[in-house]
Design a protein around this motif. Structure first.
Motif, PDB file in Angstrom:
ATOM      1  N   TYR A 116      74.813  29.919   8.652  1.00 53.13           N
ATOM      2  CA  TYR A 116      75.718  30.024   9.795  1.00 53.13           C
ATOM      3  C   TYR A 116      76.435  28.718  10.126  1.00 53.13           C
ATOM      4  N   LYS A 117      75.967  27.624   9.558  1.00 50.04           N
ATOM      5  CA  LYS A 117      76.489  26.306   9.889  1.00 50.04           C
ATOM      6  C   LYS A 117      76.196  25.949  11.347  1.00 50.04           C
ATOM      7  N   ILE A 118      76.472  24.706  11.698  1.00 53.14           N
ATOM      8  CA  ILE A 118      76.119  24.265  13.055  1.00 53.14           C
ATOM      9  C   ILE A 118      77.164  24.743  14.053  1.00 53.14           C
ATOM     10  N   ARG A 119      76.671  25.277  15.189  1.00 57.25           N
ATOM     11  CA  ARG A 119      77.607  25.740  16.214  1.00 57.25           C
ATOM     12  C   ARG A 119      78.196  24.563  16.980  1.00 57.25           C
ATOM     13  N   LYS A 120      79.282  24.856  17.713  1.00 58.41           N
ATOM     14  CA  LYS A 120      79.962  23.771  18.420  1.00 58.41           C
ATOM     15  C   LYS A 120      79.287  23.413  19.743  1.00 58.41           C
ATOM     16  N   THR A 121      78.632  24.417  20.389  1.00 56.95           N
ATOM     17  CA  THR A 121      78.036  24.152  21.701  1.00 56.95           C
ATOM     18  C   THR A 121      76.869  23.176  21.551  1.00 56.95           C
ATOM     19  N   ASP A 122      76.916  22.107  22.306  1.00 53.69           N
ATOM     20  CA  ASP A 122      75.834  21.116  22.256  1.00 53.69           C
ATOM     21  C   ASP A 122      75.404  20.835  23.696  1.00 53.69           C
ATOM     22  N   GLU A 123      74.374  21.566  24.157  1.00 58.48           N
ATOM     23  CA  GLU A 123      73.945  21.454  25.554  1.00 58.48           C
ATOM     24  C   GLU A 123      73.437  20.054  25.878  1.00 58.48           C
ATOM     25  N   LEU A 124      72.815  19.417  24.888  1.00 57.74           N
ATOM     26  CA  LEU A 124      72.261  18.081  25.129  1.00 57.74           C
ATOM     27  C   LEU A 124      73.384  17.103  25.486  1.00 57.74           C
ATOM     28  N   GLU A 126      76.233  17.916  26.718  1.00 56.83           N
ATOM     29  CA  GLU A 126      76.757  18.321  28.033  1.00 56.83           C
ATOM     30  C   GLU A 126      75.859  17.808  29.163  1.00 56.83           C
ATOM     31  N   ASN A 127      74.527  17.934  28.965  1.00 55.25           N
ATOM     32  CA  ASN A 127      73.589  17.466  29.998  1.00 55.25           C
ATOM     33  C   ASN A 127      73.680  15.955  30.197  1.00 55.25           C
ATOM     34  N   LEU A 128      73.714  15.230  29.080  1.00 56.06           N
ATOM     35  CA  LEU A 128      73.765  13.766  29.175  1.00 56.06           C
ATOM     36  C   LEU A 128      75.072  13.316  29.830  1.00 56.06           C
ATOM     37  N   ALA A 129      76.147  14.023  29.501  1.00 58.40           N
ATOM     38  CA  ALA A 129      77.443  13.677  30.105  1.00 58.40           C
ATOM     39  C   ALA A 129      77.404  13.978  31.604  1.00 58.40           C
ATOM     40  N   ALA A 130      76.805  15.143  31.964  1.00 57.28           N
ATOM     41  CA  ALA A 130      76.736  15.534  33.375  1.00 57.28           C
ATOM     42  C   ALA A 130      75.871  14.541  34.161  1.00 57.28           C
ATOM     43  N   GLU A 131      74.832  14.009  33.520  1.00 55.74           N
ATOM     44  CA  GLU A 131      73.949  13.033  34.190  1.00 55.74           C
ATOM     45  C   GLU A 131      74.504  11.612  34.115  1.00 55.74           C
ATOM     46  N   LYS A 133      74.709   9.681  31.611  1.00 52.03           N
ATOM     47  CA  LYS A 133      73.870   8.791  30.787  1.00 52.03           C
ATOM     48  C   LYS A 133      74.667   8.456  29.526  1.00 52.03           C
ATOM     49  N   GLU A 134      75.685   7.632  29.707  1.00 49.24           N
ATOM     50  CA  GLU A 134      76.586   7.335  28.588  1.00 49.24           C
ATOM     51  C   GLU A 134      75.859   6.688  27.415  1.00 49.24           C
ATOM     52  N   ASP A 135      74.884   5.809  27.756  1.00 49.26           N
ATOM     53  CA  ASP A 135      74.188   5.098  26.676  1.00 49.26           C
ATOM     54  C   ASP A 135      73.410   6.083  25.798  1.00 49.26           C
ATOM     55  N   LEU A 136      72.750   7.081  26.439  1.00 51.27           N
ATOM     56  CA  LEU A 136      71.983   8.057  25.666  1.00 51.27           C
ATOM     57  C   LEU A 136      72.929   8.985  24.895  1.00 51.27           C
ATOM     58  N   ASP A 137      74.031   9.342  25.538  1.00 49.10           N
ATOM     59  CA  ASP A 137      75.013  10.212  24.896  1.00 49.10           C
ATOM     60  C   ASP A 137      75.597   9.520  23.655  1.00 49.10           C
ATOM     61  N   PHE A 138      75.784   8.210  23.766  1.00 45.66           N
ATOM     62  CA  PHE A 138      76.309   7.394  22.674  1.00 45.66           C
ATOM     63  C   PHE A 138      75.345   7.450  21.478  1.00 45.66           C
ATOM     64  N   VAL A 139      74.051   7.306  21.794  1.00 43.52           N
ATOM     65  CA  VAL A 139      73.031   7.331  20.737  1.00 43.52           C
ATOM     66  C   VAL A 139      72.974   8.722  20.095  1.00 43.52           C
ATOM     67  N   TRP A 140      72.966   9.760  20.940  1.00 44.60           N
ATOM     68  CA  TRP A 140      72.879  11.134  20.406  1.00 44.60           C
ATOM     69  C   TRP A 140      74.093  11.437  19.534  1.00 44.60           C
TER      70      TRP A 140
ATOM     71  N   MET B  11      65.812  12.769  23.437  1.00 40.86           N
ATOM     72  CA  MET B  11      65.103  13.994  23.061  1.00 40.86           C
ATOM     73  C   MET B  11      64.343  14.609  24.237  1.00 40.86           C
ATOM     74  N   GLU B  12      63.946  13.769  25.189  1.00 39.67           N
ATOM     75  CA  GLU B  12      63.225  14.321  26.337  1.00 39.67           C
ATOM     76  C   GLU B  12      64.109  15.199  27.215  1.00 39.67           C
TER      77      GLU B  12
END
Lengths: 201, 202
Positions: A116-124, A126-131, A133-140, B11-12
């Motif tokens: 199926y290949k990887i889907r476009k929706t990436d909740e992680l 979205e969550n990091l952006a909403a919180e 947390k730019e530094d974590l979003d950058f790493v992810w 990851m958390e």
């Protein structure tokens, strides 16, 4: 003679009907459903709950690292539990048990990517952006952009704290291959993250 | 900053919630774990439950169809073959192959998707390459990643598009002779290497 026959038939019918109603009436359910089946269902529940509590997050996060999508990762977690309960493997330690489940989750995740290949929706993301947390979003984002064989060793090394020998066993690769994948993955991450991060403790 | 702790923090944010746990437990209840069947009445109850679920599903699907357009779940029709010739018979056209790989492949697998798309997997130790071919002009790669580096080249009469990140390319798509082609690598390779792969397809 007739009355005896009639009584026998009546008793038989009473037995049959009491059996039917016992099935439908929950109060009598245990009288009809074989005890073995009832115990097994309980065992399944207990086993599934234990696995979810002990390894649920590990399996879900590993699957997410491959699929970048929560509903797909949840499906992988569920399928891994089903395989575990169905196969009922025996282990000498909890570490082996965990490794078995992670191995299964890796296989299921890779199959999903192949078909199926990887889907476009990436909740992680979205969550990091909403919180904010730019530094974590950058790493992810940096890890997400890595090729699959790099990101899987990064996840197992940095999140699961597995040694290169353990990763090699889990991924069915040579340890030297894993070491070289890890080196290349770090080089790629360094290029993306622009030396902003240190890789060691 | 230390990447390891940051990655763990990332990851958390992914975790098994109570709702997810409930969903999984409920789904597990409906799985047949291969137990011996009970008596006839229990069996019939099981089938009645399944029939009731199917009716609910159909009714639900009917209403959902009228309310929204649900995503279509397609069950892929995938057949594995042992050679390129067999695969060609399976899809109904002569399947081309990658003649030059940027790595040593220790396994090659041949698949037909829906009897119309040829999908060949070349598996190496550190990289895997997937070659696809199908009649038509659609992008058949199935790779929906967003790539930062996108380049187009002219190879003979055909335009080839390469996609990747940081000068490392993972995807090539092109059309030729009424067919669509794609090459996809799990680990990125250089522009020259990927173009060499494309040129070797015959």
């Amino acid at each position: 003679m007739f009355w005896e026959f009639r009584n026998t038939i009546r008793d038989y019918m009473v037995q049959v009907f009491s059996g039917l109603f016992a099935v439908r009436n929950p109060a009598n359910a245990n009288a009809v459903i074989p005890m073995k089946e009832a115990i097994n269902q309980t065992q399944i529940n207990e086993k599934a709950e234990r696995l979810l509590n002990e390894y649920g997050n590990h399996i879900l996060r590993l699957a997410y690292s491959y699929l970048h999508n929560l509903s797909d990762a949840e499906e992988v977690l569920q399928d891994a539990l089903i395989q575990f309960i169905r196969t009922a493997p025996q282990f000498v330690s909890t570490e082996h048990e965990k490794a078995w489940l992670l191995r299964v989750a890796i296989n299921i995740s890779k199959n999903k990517i192949t078909y199926y290949k990887i889907r476009k929706t990436d909740e992680l993301h979205e969550n990091l952006a909403a919180e904010e947390k730019e530094d974590l979003d950058f790493v992810w984002d940096a890890v997400k952009r890595l090729p699959l064989n790099y990101s899987e060793v990064i996840h197992l090394f940095y999140y699961e704290d597995y040694s290169t020998a353990q990763i090699a066993k889990l991924l069915n690769k040579n340890e030297s291959t894993v070491r070289s994948l890890l080196l290349r993955a770090r080089a790629k991450l360094k290029a993306i993250l622009k030396e902003a991060y240190d890789f060691e403790e | 900053m230390i990447l390891k702790s940051k990655y763990k923090d990332v990851m958390e944010h992914v975790e098994v919630t109570a709702e997810m746990q409930d969903r999984i437990m409920k789904n597990l209840h409906s799985v047949d774990f291969g137990k011996k069947q009970g008596n006839g009445m229990v069996n019939s109850r099981k089938y009645i439950s399944i029939a009731a679920c199917l009716v609910l599903l159909l009714v639900g699907a009917f209403f959902m169809r009228n309310m929204t357009k649900p995503p279509i779940q397609v069950v892929p029709d995938i057949v594995e073959y042992t050679s390129s010739d067999e695969l060609s018979k399976g899809v109904g056209f002569m399947v081309r192959e990658v003649r030059t790989l940027p790595f040593d492949a220790h396994r090659i697998q041949y698949f037909a998707y829906w009897k119309k798309l040829a999908h060949i997997v070349y598996e190496g130790n550190e990289n895997t390459l997937i070659f696809r071919m199908s009649a038509g002009s659609d992008d058949i790669s199935g790779d929906y990643n967003n790539y930062n580096d996108v380049k187009s080249f002219k190879l003979g009469n055909n335009a080839v598009t390469l996609k990747g990140n940081l000068k490392q390319y993972n995807l090539a798509v092109w059309e030729a002779d009424g067919y669509s082609f794609s090459v996809n690598t799990s680990a990125g390779i250089s522009e020259q290497e990927l173009l060499k792969v494309v040129q070797s397809v015959q």
